[in-house]
Design a protein around this motif. Structure first.
Motif, mmCIF file in Angstrom:
data_model
loop_
_atom_site.group_PDB
_atom_site.id
_atom_site.type_symbol
_atom_site.label_atom_id
_atom_site.label_comp_id
_atom_site.label_asym_id
_atom_site.label_seq_id
_atom_site.Cartn_x
_atom_site.Cartn_y
_atom_site.Cartn_z
ATOM 1 N N ARG A 185 0.845 -1.192 0.000
ATOM 2 C CA ARG A 185 0.000 0.000 0.000
ATOM 3 C C ARG A 185 0.880 1.240 0.000
ATOM 4 O O ARG A 185 1.987 1.220 0.514
ATOM 5 N N ASP A 189 -1.377 6.550 2.020
ATOM 6 C CA ASP A 189 -2.672 5.921 2.308
ATOM 7 C C ASP A 189 -2.653 5.300 3.698
ATOM 8 O O ASP A 189 -3.654 5.340 4.420
ATOM 9 N N ILE B 22 -4.680 -2.898 -9.060
ATOM 10 C CA ILE B 22 -4.285 -4.121 -9.775
ATOM 11 C C ILE B 22 -5.121 -5.269 -9.221
ATOM 12 O O ILE B 22 -5.501 -5.251 -8.048
ATOM 13 N N SER B 23 -5.397 -6.228 -10.063
ATOM 14 C CA SER B 23 -6.232 -7.338 -9.602
ATOM 15 C C SER B 23 -5.876 -8.602 -10.373
ATOM 16 O O SER B 23 -5.246 -8.545 -11.423
ATOM 17 N N ASP B 82 -9.278 12.711 3.609
ATOM 18 C CA ASP B 82 -8.477 11.754 4.385
ATOM 19 C C ASP B 82 -9.267 10.486 4.696
ATOM 20 O O ASP B 82 -8.704 9.386 4.716
ATOM 21 N N ARG B 85 -9.190 8.482 1.626
ATOM 22 C CA ARG B 85 -7.841 7.938 1.435
ATOM 23 C C ARG B 85 -7.604 6.727 2.333
ATOM 24 O O ARG B 85 -6.880 5.804 1.960
ATOM 25 N N ALA B 86 -8.228 6.744 3.513
ATOM 26 C CA ALA B 86 -8.106 5.598 4.421
ATOM 27 C C ALA B 86 -8.868 4.386 3.893
ATOM 28 O O ALA B 86 -8.507 3.250 4.208
ATOM 29 N N ILE B 88 -9.113 3.449 0.710
ATOM 30 C CA ILE B 88 -8.448 2.841 -0.453
ATOM 31 C C ILE B 88 -7.589 1.621 -0.075
ATOM 32 O O ILE B 88 -7.714 0.574 -0.705
ATOM 33 N N PRO B 89 -6.720 1.690 0.976
ATOM 34 C CA PRO B 89 -5.921 0.481 1.276
ATOM 35 C C PRO B 89 -6.710 -0.684 1.863
ATOM 36 O O PRO B 89 -6.184 -1.780 1.952
ATOM 37 N N THR B 90 -7.956 -0.450 2.286
ATOM 38 C CA THR B 90 -8.714 -1.562 2.888
ATOM 39 C C THR B 90 -9.361 -2.469 1.835
ATOM 40 O O THR B 90 -9.950 -3.482 2.186
ATOM 41 N N ILE B 91 -9.238 -2.094 0.556
ATOM 42 C CA ILE B 91 -9.797 -2.953 -0.501
ATOM 43 C C ILE B 91 -8.789 -4.068 -0.765
ATOM 44 O O ILE B 91 -7.675 -3.810 -1.236
ATOM 45 N N THR B 92 -9.160 -5.285 -0.442
ATOM 46 C CA THR B 92 -8.196 -6.387 -0.547
ATOM 47 C C THR B 92 -8.670 -7.525 -1.443
ATOM 48 O O THR B 92 -7.851 -8.205 -2.040
ATOM 49 N N VAL B 99 -7.004 -8.122 -4.830
ATOM 50 C CA VAL B 99 -6.909 -6.829 -5.508
ATOM 51 C C VAL B 99 -6.136 -5.871 -4.604
ATOM 52 O O VAL B 99 -6.103 -6.067 -3.389
ATOM 53 N N GLY B 100 -5.507 -4.899 -5.184
ATOM 54 C CA GLY B 100 -4.778 -3.893 -4.405
ATOM 55 C C GLY B 100 -4.962 -2.528 -5.030
ATOM 56 O O GLY B 100 -4.788 -2.372 -6.235
ATOM 57 N N PHE B 101 -5.347 -1.561 -4.206
ATOM 58 C CA PHE B 101 -5.555 -0.193 -4.705
ATOM 59 C C PHE B 101 -4.614 0.750 -3.977
ATOM 60 O O PHE B 101 -4.328 0.551 -2.800
ATOM 61 N N HIS B 102 -4.151 1.760 -4.678
ATOM 62 C CA HIS B 102 -3.430 2.834 -3.996
ATOM 63 C C HIS B 102 -3.698 4.177 -4.665
ATOM 64 O O HIS B 102 -4.088 4.234 -5.830
ATOM 65 N N THR B 103 -3.493 5.237 -3.888
ATOM 66 C CA THR B 103 -3.793 6.585 -4.370
ATOM 67 C C THR B 103 -2.627 7.133 -5.169
ATOM 68 O O THR B 103 -1.482 6.999 -4.750
#
Lengths: 239, 124
Positions: A185, A189, B22-23, B82, B85-86, B88-92, B99-103
């Motif tokens: 991550r 974030d 990405i997934s 914010d 933004r918090a 976004i990293p909780t999507i797993t 899957v992985g997301f980042h800002t």
């Protein structure tokens, strides 16, 4: 300057971490892996595989120690301390948590709340961790792999650790514990996510930058220490 | 009859968050919407999510950046950046796959979000 001091993987992950904005990572191997491959730490240091176009991030060699009892923990710390940069101890059991916080050779206590109803850290351990500068890990993978309905429990553990951190001033480190590119991550974030369990953005930034830097600084001095309080200072000008 | 548009001082102030994901399986716009709204409800609850004013503006597939890589823009209220933004990293996970997301960044307008953070050559 952000660091992630708990990554299980190879150089592909290091490149991905560098793209996300990390300046350095610790590639960590479990202590059991060394029984099969004794030269694992030497291969970790070899970062020739990294593409020359990218600026190479700082790679630290880490060992995550799993021990059944405090005696085994001490033996393993003694074994791996000289050859590795970062020593992590997998917590969870109260005896291991206590032995790890009492040992200044340990850098990070991972997940003291693992499979527990409480945080695994009380005021006694917090004071010992502050005295011996053992960082308590806030492991975000532990939060994210939990089922959504169980996350509140992990968040309350983190909140409790932050509360004690403010009182006892022990180092707290935020790590991703990634073992694939899907687990990595962006550090910004993670700072935003840290506000969900009561950390301010300054505290979260410190947990991902100042604390890893402190661990690296301490490890540079560690070789010169003769006994507690006395260290050998090398003067290159003296002949 | 269409409602008259609100005066500027009464409108919500917005920000645009650019993300990359990405997934293991290809993701469509509807999948991204359900992922983000689901993760926001899990982390902040219905009350917190309603404060954010979430809207997925656009999602692009970016095969140049890697297999199953997407980029997109989410609109949210200025005061809740914010909080988003918090999320976004909780999507797993999506349908059992990783899957992985980042800002990538945050911007005040869609135009600047695209020019700053999304490279136009990757767009469909």
């Amino acid at each position: 300057m952000f660091f992630d001091f708990h990554i299980h993987g190879d150089h592909e992950l290091v490149i991905e971490a560098e793209k996300l904005g990390y300046h350095g990572v610790a590639l960590v191997h479990y202590s059991e892996e060394f029984e099969k491959q004794p030269n694992l730490l030497n291969s970790t240091a070899d970062n020739k595989k990294i593409d020359k176009n990218t600026s190479r991030p700082l790679i630290q060699k880490g060992v995550e120690i799993k021990a059944k009892n405090p005696e085994a923990l001490k033996r393993k710390v003694q074994k791996f301390r000289k050859n590795s940069d970062v020593i992590l101890v997998q917590g969870g059991s109260l005896k291991i948590n206590r032995a790890a916080t009492e040992d200044p050779r340990v850098d990070i206590l991972c997940c003291p709340y693992r499979r527990r109803e409480d945080t695994g850290i009380n005021h006694v351990l917090a004071a010992k961790a502050a005295k011996n500068r053992v960082a308590i890990e806030i492991n975000l993978k532990y939060l994210l792999i939990n089922r959504p309905k169980q996350r509140h429990r992990v968040l309350s553990h983190f909140r409790q650790i932050v509360k004690m951190y403010r009182k006892f001033k022990f180092p707290v480190i935020i790590t991703s514990d990634a073992n694939s590119i899907y687990d990595l991550r962006s550090p910004r974030d993670l700072v935003a996510l840290a506000t969900c369990f009561g950390m301010t953005s300054e505290e979260a930034t410190e947990a991902m930058s100042a604390v890893p830097l402190e661990i690296m600084e301490r490890n540079k001095l560690r070789n010169g220490i003769i006994v507690s309080g006395a260290s050998l200072i090398k003067n290159e000008n003296m002949k | 009859m269409k409602l008259k548009i609100l005066p500027t001082n009464l409108r919500e102030k917005k920000r645009y968050l650019v993300f990359q994901g990405i997934s293991e399986i290809p993701l469509e716009r509807e999948d991204v919407i359900s992922l983000i709204l689901g993760a926001a409800s899990e982390l902040h609850g219905s009350c917190g999510t309603s404060r954010m004013g979430l809207w997925v503006v656009k999602v692009w597939n970016c095969p140049d950046l890697g297999i199953n890589t997407i980029q997109g823009i989410i609109r949210c209220n200025r005061d809740e950046v914010d909080a988003l933004r918090a999320v976004i990293p909780t999507i797993t996970k999506f349908r059992g796959m990783k899957v992985g997301f980042h800002t990538l960044g945050i911007s005040g307008t869609i135009k600047s979000a695209i020019t700053k953070f999304i490279k136009l050559k990757h767009l469909d």
